[in-house]
Motif scaffolding. Structure first.
Motif: not given
Length: 294
Positions: A134, A148, A151, A158
């Motif tokens: 991240r 950003k 998620t 990630w």
């Protein structure tokens, strides 16, 4: 009193002329060299040294648990390859090499303790590795001035990036040695592999929001910086690690490694940011197709 006022008036007029001239020169520089102006603004506003330091801290918190996990669960061949790669990267000798060997090989006398330590290390690695990813993603997003990623979009990216990074660490030994040919082949091969990795890293962590061609300048700069620092590491790090270890014990070893990680991460942060500015400003933006965010 009158002569003093005349002198003060002349000084005031001269200062005003100098200020006007400075503003004209600044305006001229912005027109003729917009890339330098934008680069200066981006470097000053993004607080890159702070971002590089945070990235280094996350890298350290990720690497230490992974070393323990590999020492507990990885096959002997993988542990030997990791030792070879780290020795090749840092040129380790003496006490620092013994410390590294002990950390990766684990405890041979108590298998249960070894497995317990490895389990804890593996759990810590899984938690901290996404924090490192991240932080790296945020560096890329700030460089390109993007929001950003969600998620759901970025989570698997990630984890994939950390796994790929670990694989790259494992093969550093053969790469640096030029697959047995020598350093004269190892340096260009490492540069080319680093170019591909940093090119792909930006594309992956930016969730494909920037075109491949636009990411090339940042990848070139990051790979060049890492290659130069890799050559420096083999000269500087062996003595620095052994000196810190003899003076301060394990704490000195930690401080030396963390200091080096800060240098590496700051270099990558600056490289990616400069590459983004170069890609978005004339003349490269006409060829790379990059545009400034609106």
């Amino acid at each position: 009193m009158v002569p003093f006022r005349r002198v003060a008036d002349r000084l005031h007029r001269r200062v005003e002329r100098l200020r006007t001239r400075a503003e004209e020169l600044r305006a001229l520089a912005e027109r003729r060299m917009p890339v330098l102006t934008e680069l200066t603004d981006r470097l000053l506003s993004a607080n890159l040294l702070d971002a590089g330091t945070r990235l280094a801290a996350q890298a350290f918190l990720t690497s230490v648990p992974l070393l323990f996990a590999l020492g507990a669960f990885a096959p002997q061949g993988v542990r030997d390859q990791l030792l070879h790669s780290l020795r090749s990267v840092f040129g380790l000798t003496g006490a620092s090499d013994q410390q590294l060997n002990a950390a990766i090989s684990g405890s041979t006398g108590d298998e249960q303790l070894r497995q317990t330590t490895g389990t804890i290390g593996l759990l810590m690695a899984l938690v901290s590795s996404t924090s490192f990813s991240r932080a790296m993603a945020r560096v890329c997003e700030r460089a390109w001035q993007l929001p950003k990623s969600g998620t759901r979009i970025a989570a698997w990216r990630w984890l994939l990036w950390v796994v790929t990074l670990m694989a790259m660490v494992l093969v550093q030994g053969p790469l640096r040695d030029g697959f047995g040919v020598g350093i004269w082949l190892g340096v260009p091969v490492s540069f080319l592999v680093g170019l591909v990795v940093w090119w792909w890293t930006q594309h992956l962590l930016l969730a494909a929001r920037v075109g491949w061609l636009s990411l090339l300048p940042g990848a070139l700069l990051a790979s060049a910086a890492m290659s130069a620092l890799a050559l420096t590491a083999r000269i500087y790090m062996p003595s620095a690690l052994n000196r810190s270890l003899s003076a301060y014990g394990s704490l000195g070893l930690v401080l030396a490694v963390l200091s080096w990680l800060i240098v590496l991460c700051a270099a990558v942060t600056f490289a990616i940011t400069i590459g983004a500015v170069l890609a978005q400003e004339p003349p490269l933006n006409r060829y790379l197709g990059a545009s400034k965010p609106t």
